[in-house]
Write a protein that holds these residues in place. Structure first.
Motif, short mmCIF file in Angstrom:
data_model
loop_
_atom_site.label_atom_id
_atom_site.label_comp_id
_atom_site.label_asym_id
_atom_site.label_seq_id
_atom_site.Cartn_x
_atom_site.Cartn_y
_atom_site.Cartn_z
N MET A 29 0.85 -1.30 0.07
CA MET A 29 -0.07 -0.19 0.20
C MET A 29 0.96 1.32 0.04
O MET A 29 0.41 2.29 -0.14
CB MET A 29 -0.74 -0.06 1.25
N LEU B 246 -1.44 -3.01 -4.21
CA LEU B 246 -2.84 -2.81 -4.27
C LEU B 246 -3.05 -1.83 -5.15
O LEU B 246 -2.62 -0.79 -5.38
CB LEU B 246 -3.24 -2.24 -2.65
N ALA C 227 -5.46 0.09 -4.84
CA ALA C 227 -5.98 0.94 -4.07
C ALA C 227 -4.96 2.04 -3.46
O ALA C 227 -5.28 3.06 -2.92
CB ALA C 227 -6.61 0.39 -2.48
N ALA C 228 -3.53 1.59 -3.57
CA ALA C 228 -2.49 2.47 -3.40
C ALA C 228 -2.56 3.82 -4.30
O ALA C 228 -2.84 3.79 -5.44
CB ALA C 228 -1.37 1.65 -3.48
N ASP C 229 -1.68 4.69 -3.88
CA ASP C 229 -1.33 5.87 -4.76
C ASP C 229 -0.81 5.21 -6.28
O ASP C 229 0.21 4.33 -6.07
CB ASP C 229 -0.58 6.55 -4.16
N ASN D 227 -11.50 -4.00 -3.75
CA ASN D 227 -12.07 -2.64 -3.41
C ASN D 227 -11.81 -1.37 -4.18
O ASN D 227 -11.82 -0.52 -3.72
CB ASN D 227 -11.83 -2.52 -1.85
N MET E 224 -5.96 -5.30 4.65
CA MET E 224 -6.71 -5.10 3.45
C MET E 224 -7.64 -5.92 3.50
O MET E 224 -8.87 -5.98 2.76
CB MET E 224 -5.88 -4.49 2.35
N ALA F 270 -8.83 2.07 2.99
CA ALA F 270 -9.27 1.49 1.46
C ALA F 270 -10.16 0.21 1.33
O ALA F 270 -10.35 -0.15 0.75
CB ALA F 270 -7.87 1.72 0.66
N ASN G 89 -4.76 7.28 1.08
CA ASN G 89 -5.40 7.44 -0.52
C ASN G 89 -6.98 6.92 -0.28
O ASN G 89 -7.55 6.58 -1.17
CB ASN G 89 -4.58 6.25 -1.20
N GLN H 94 3.76 9.06 -1.70
CA GLN H 94 3.41 10.58 -1.83
C GLN H 94 3.93 11.64 -1.28
O GLN H 94 3.89 12.68 -2.18
CB GLN H 94 1.84 10.30 -0.98
#
Lengths: 208, 208
Positions: A64, A85, A87-89, A113, B64, B87, B113, B138
């Protein structure tokens, strides 16, 4: 040819190895599940590679953050493929791909997700594989990845995961998935070897 | 009183322990970072609890899926608090909270995120803590959690993480955050003990 990946979602390495040994004649890829990695550490990856040198070993890191670092750790531990993931940046996904490829390993982006509106952007990062995935917790509320089977229009290779059994494995193979991940239908079967054999045969049947 | 949490984002336990020993007089909570847990396994949690019995030990599991299982693993390994990803599916967050509370441990939901539109729904699940968090990847593109400091209107206790230094720690303490997570500003400092002391003093100053 569609590959069968065995997900070892155990928290004890000996138990995972015992099931992997039974199923190994019928599976192509062997995955160290996320709880196994967290419980036992990256040592488990090297052990699986040592015991199953002819199999592709997947480290389900579910990264993540620190994408580059975690892809490096997985590769150095002996994994052929790591997961990050969706869902990660995007910077995390890019970092994982960059460092994995430097080490001649591959990356699976896990869409667990992640809204469909984001799938194309993830595909544009050129990961090796993209995985539609209904999580173990989500399965309890009746979600099923087979319902999404026609939604994954990507140029990356396609993987499906989440409660897959003999019937859904055959459907996924017919739908052109490159890899089919099976966990509990093998690992919790009374006879894991027979279960793995039946699923492998279903996949081969779909390809005839 | 605002607490200072030291994030040990190492991949080697001995290195992590050495820094924790230096910083420990000035930190309240000690966190086993995600890469440390994946690299060393849950053993690292028990070691940190054994070596720092008076500190609150946070397992940054970044769960997750299998929320209940991973919260259980963290608690059984000796963690006082575990983390689950915002997430993740709500069922995963709920599972983590339920199993953590059964074991008299707490849960942090990590908003890494996660779009702001989802924060209220996560808060409604009543986790013990909610953490606004700008990831390490990030941060490289200039994101800063301090910019979000006034956006976290939740009833859960509030945590901030992501490149926090002495100046931003003071600002976060003034803004009423319950816990401030600091990683590299301590762990990569030439003198980690002095760095931890300076940040602790900045937090105390903000509270006067």
């Amino acid at each position: 040819m569609t590959k069968l990946q065995l997900a070892l979602d155990f928290t004890d390495l000996d138990e995972a190895i015992s099931i992997a040994e039974e199923a190994s004649p019928y599976v192509d890829w062997i995955e160290a599940g996320t709880p196994l990695i967290k419980a036992e550490g990256l040592y488990c990856i090297g052990e699986l590679k040592r015991l199953f040198p002819d199999k592709t070993i997947v480290a389900d890191m579910k990264t993540m953050d620190t994408g580059g670092l975690e892809a490096t750790l997985a590769a150095e531990a002996g994994a052929d493929i790591t997961t990050v993931l969706g869902a990660a940046d995007l910077s995390t996904i890019k970092g994982a791909i960059k460092e994995a490829h430097k080490r001649e390993t591959d990356v699976i982006v896990d869409l667990l997700n992640v809204p469909k509106s984001k799938w194309a952007e993830i595909d544009s990062l050129d990961p090796d594989y993209i995985c539609i995935h209904v999580g173990i917790d989500q399965q309890k509320s009746g979600m099923d990845p087979i319902k999404l089977i026609n939604d994954l229009n990507v140029k990356s290779k396609k993987i499906i995961a989440g409660g897959i059994n003999t019937i859904s494995a055959e459907a996924a193979a017919k739908a052109g998935f490159d890899v089919i991940i099976v966990g509990s239908a093998i690992t919790k079967a009374k006879d894991p070897q027979s279960a793995a054999k039946a699923i492998k045969e279903a996949i081969l049947r779909a390809e005839q």
